[in-house]
Design an enzyme around this catalytic site. Structure first.
Site, mmCIF file in Angstrom:
data_model
loop_
_atom_site.group_PDB
_atom_site.id
_atom_site.type_symbol
_atom_site.label_atom_id
_atom_site.label_comp_id
_atom_site.label_asym_id
_atom_site.label_seq_id
_atom_site.Cartn_x
_atom_site.Cartn_y
_atom_site.Cartn_z
ATOM 1 N N TYR A 153 0.856 -1.192 0.000
ATOM 2 C CA TYR A 153 0.000 0.000 0.000
ATOM 3 C C TYR A 153 0.881 1.227 0.000
ATOM 4 O O TYR A 153 1.824 1.324 0.786
ATOM 5 C CB TYR A 153 -0.915 0.020 1.231
ATOM 6 C CG TYR A 153 -2.363 -0.079 0.813
ATOM 7 C CD1 TYR A 153 -2.970 1.003 0.183
ATOM 8 C CD2 TYR A 153 -3.092 -1.241 0.983
ATOM 9 C CE1 TYR A 153 -4.276 0.921 -0.272
ATOM 10 C CE2 TYR A 153 -4.401 -1.339 0.538
ATOM 11 C CZ TYR A 153 -4.995 -0.251 -0.080
ATOM 12 O OH TYR A 153 -6.277 -0.337 -0.528
ATOM 13 N N GLU B 204 -0.460 4.789 -0.605
ATOM 14 C CA GLU B 204 -1.240 6.022 -0.821
ATOM 15 C C GLU B 204 -0.345 7.226 -0.592
ATOM 16 O O GLU B 204 0.447 7.264 0.353
ATOM 17 C CB GLU B 204 -2.435 6.066 0.136
ATOM 18 C CG GLU B 204 -3.576 5.186 -0.327
ATOM 19 C CD GLU B 204 -4.783 5.240 0.614
ATOM 20 O OE1 GLU B 204 -4.744 5.991 1.594
ATOM 21 O OE2 GLU B 204 -5.745 4.507 0.351
ATOM 22 N N ASP C 21 -5.929 13.810 -25.326
ATOM 23 C CA ASP C 21 -6.106 12.419 -24.895
ATOM 24 C C ASP C 21 -5.508 11.553 -26.000
ATOM 25 O O ASP C 21 -6.158 11.273 -27.002
ATOM 26 C CB ASP C 21 -7.586 12.122 -24.682
ATOM 27 C CG ASP C 21 -7.845 10.668 -24.277
ATOM 28 O OD1 ASP C 21 -6.910 9.842 -24.391
ATOM 29 O OD2 ASP C 21 -8.978 10.361 -23.871
ATOM 30 N N THR D 14 -3.380 6.376 -22.039
ATOM 31 C CA THR D 14 -3.312 5.027 -21.487
ATOM 32 C C THR D 14 -1.914 4.504 -21.799
ATOM 33 O O THR D 14 -1.235 5.002 -22.696
ATOM 34 C CB THR D 14 -4.349 4.086 -22.129
ATOM 35 O OG1 THR D 14 -4.169 4.117 -23.540
ATOM 36 C CG2 THR D 14 -5.764 4.506 -21.789
ATOM 37 N N LYS E 45 -1.934 0.757 -25.000
ATOM 38 C CA LYS E 45 -2.289 0.656 -26.426
ATOM 39 C C LYS E 45 -0.998 0.700 -27.247
ATOM 40 O O LYS E 45 -0.147 -0.158 -27.042
ATOM 41 C CB LYS E 45 -3.310 1.733 -26.758
ATOM 42 C CG LYS E 45 -4.603 1.535 -25.927
ATOM 43 C CD LYS E 45 -5.705 2.508 -26.219
ATOM 44 C CE LYS E 45 -6.861 2.299 -25.240
ATOM 45 N NZ LYS E 45 -7.889 3.360 -25.355
ATOM 46 N N ARG F 256 -1.770 -2.339 -18.564
ATOM 47 C CA ARG F 256 -3.021 -1.583 -18.528
ATOM 48 C C ARG F 256 -2.883 -0.494 -17.462
ATOM 49 O O ARG F 256 -2.514 -0.760 -16.323
ATOM 50 C CB ARG F 256 -4.200 -2.479 -18.164
ATOM 51 C CG ARG F 256 -4.336 -3.713 -19.012
ATOM 52 C CD ARG F 256 -5.734 -4.288 -18.975
ATOM 53 N NE ARG F 256 -6.591 -3.531 -19.861
ATOM 54 C CZ ARG F 256 -6.570 -3.639 -21.201
ATOM 55 N NH1 ARG F 256 -5.759 -4.471 -21.795
ATOM 56 N NH2 ARG F 256 -7.362 -2.906 -21.942
#
Ligand SMILES: *Cc1c(COP(=O)(O)O)cnc(C)c1O
Length: 415
Positions: free
Chosen positions: A52, A54, A198, A224, A227, A233
């Site tokens: 974790y 954060e 984008d 992203t 691609k 991903r």
């Protein structure tokens, strides 16, 4: 690879191997997909998944993050070099949440977002009514020109000046043409909007220096990473320094909790690969391949939306074959050619049917295919569409497609 999984859970391993066999066997022409390297797979499957973290490097809400910080900073540093960005946030879990974070950073609910209409090539998160973007914000959609099926910058300018959006958004999911970022920046300045890019689809072609870099013109750019960029991903957000704080705050704690550091490590690996010289060759070949495929498709009687492509993507109108997108996708699927049905500009079919299919070259280019194979694939595509109702023919076609792909093996490391 995966011997422990095989021993411990043969059921999941078996499904995984079936999927690998499918990826090896068929012609993957879905433009948003790619084949990541084994090192990227290894980083994704690493112990970074246990942690974790954060917060951000140096400012975490959990102990024990010194190595997490190192790997996240490495991903950030490599992305900065790759795109020439001032500030990069590598934590977004995927493209849609990244867009949500950007909107949250730059707009209040009800503010105006101007973007390309979905059935003209825009993404769901660009203001479609069923999506959070269409529900939370006031949406103004621009369209492509009816005749050229390309962006009409004069029309976009007139609409932007009239509507005065808070964000002007460029970058698409089913648009095959290059984007004039300089012109978009002039339009955004004229109407006082933030310019957002984008480049989810084209980021690999930008990183490989084959398309103009929007980071030079935009206030904020999202992409992203899975691609054309050929990473895990996920997504990243790049912005100019003055927006850095607002963007970071919107991603965490605004939108997300713990970042997926295994994916961030895999992003670092993928960016490292993209910084190498041969990535430029791959990016260039993606476009050369798309143009070769487009030329042969047209020669065989297909109609390409906008008359061709400048990218890795082709949008083909399948009505000349007396088909709709749904039927075309199904027929090609029977021949092991994977594409996706898509609406075309001014389509009269519903989105679930569509009058077109979207084709792309990233996977086949990563496999090592060149123009000659693209021409063969284009022939297979048209042959299949011309025999869409003939299952025996499509089954025969399938063996030809499998034989072609077999010559370009993938994941030799995985047995
Ligand atoms: C793929 C894509 C997205 C969304 O990415 P997900 O990771 O699927 O959420 C956003 N915008 C554009 C232009 C895309 O092509």
């Amino acid at each position: 690879m995966y011997e422990h999984l095989k021993a411990a859970d043969a059921s999941v391993h078996k499904i995984m191997m079936s999927e690998l066999a499918r990826q090896r066997e068929g012609a993957e022409l879905i433009p948003s997909e790619n084949l990541v390297s084994v090192p990227v797979l290894e980083a994704l499957g690493s112990v970074f998944t246990n942690k974790y973290s954060e917060g951000y490097p140096g400012k975490r809400y959990y102990a024990g993050n010194e190595h997490i910080d190192e790997v996240e900073l490495m991903a950030i540093e490599r992305a900065k070099i790759l795109f020439g960005a001032e500030h990069v946030n590598v934590q977004p879990l995927s493209g849609s949440p990244a867009n949500m974070a950007i909107y949250q950073a730059l707009m209040e609910p009800g503010d105006k977002l101007m973007a390309l209409k979905l059935d003209h090539g825009g993404h769901l998160t660009h203001g479609h009514p069923v999506n959070f973007s269409g529900k939370l914000y006031t949406i103004v959609h621009y369209e492509v020109d009816k005749k050229t099926e390309q962006l009409d910058y004069d029309a976009i300018e007139a609409l932007a000046v009239k509507e005065k959006p808070k964000i002007l958004l460029a970058g698409y999911t089913a648009y095959a043409r290059d984007i004039d970022w300089k012109r978009f920046k002039e339009i955004a300045d004229k109407c006082g909007a933030y310019l957002m890019g984008d480049i989810s689809h084209t980021a690999g072609l930008v990183a490989g220096k084959q398309l103009p870099n929007p980071v030079d013109y935009c206030d904020v750019v999202m992409t992203t990473t899975h691609k054309t960029l050929r990473g895990p991903r996920g997504a990243i957000i790049m912005c100019k320094e003055p927006l850095a704080k607002a963007i970071d705050k919107a991603v965490f704690p605004g939108m997300q909790g713990g970042p997926h550091e295994n994916a961030i490590a895999a992003k670092a690996v993928a960016f490292g690969e993209a910084l190498k010289d041969d990535f430029k060759l791959y990016a260039k070949q993606c476009i050369v391949n798309a143009k070769a495929m487009a030329a042969q498709l047209e020669k065989r009687g297909a109609r390409l939306v906008s008359g061709g492509t400048d990218t890795h993507l082709i949008l083909m109108d399948v009505r000349p074959f007396k088909l709709n997108g749904k039927k075309a996708e199904a027929a090609l699927g029977k021949a092991d050619i994977y594409c996706n049905k898509n609406t075309i500009p001014y389509d009269t079919e519903k989105p679930f049917v569509g009058s077109g299919v979207r084709l792309g070259t990233p996977c086949m280019t990563t496999r090592g295919m060149k123009e000659e194979e693209m021409t063969m694939l284009a022939d297979h595509i048209v042959d299949a569409l011309e025999h869409a109702d003939d299952d025996d023919y499509l089954a025969k076609k399938r063996t030809e497609v499998i034989a072609l792909c077999k010559g370009f093996p993938i994941y030799k490391e995985i047995e």
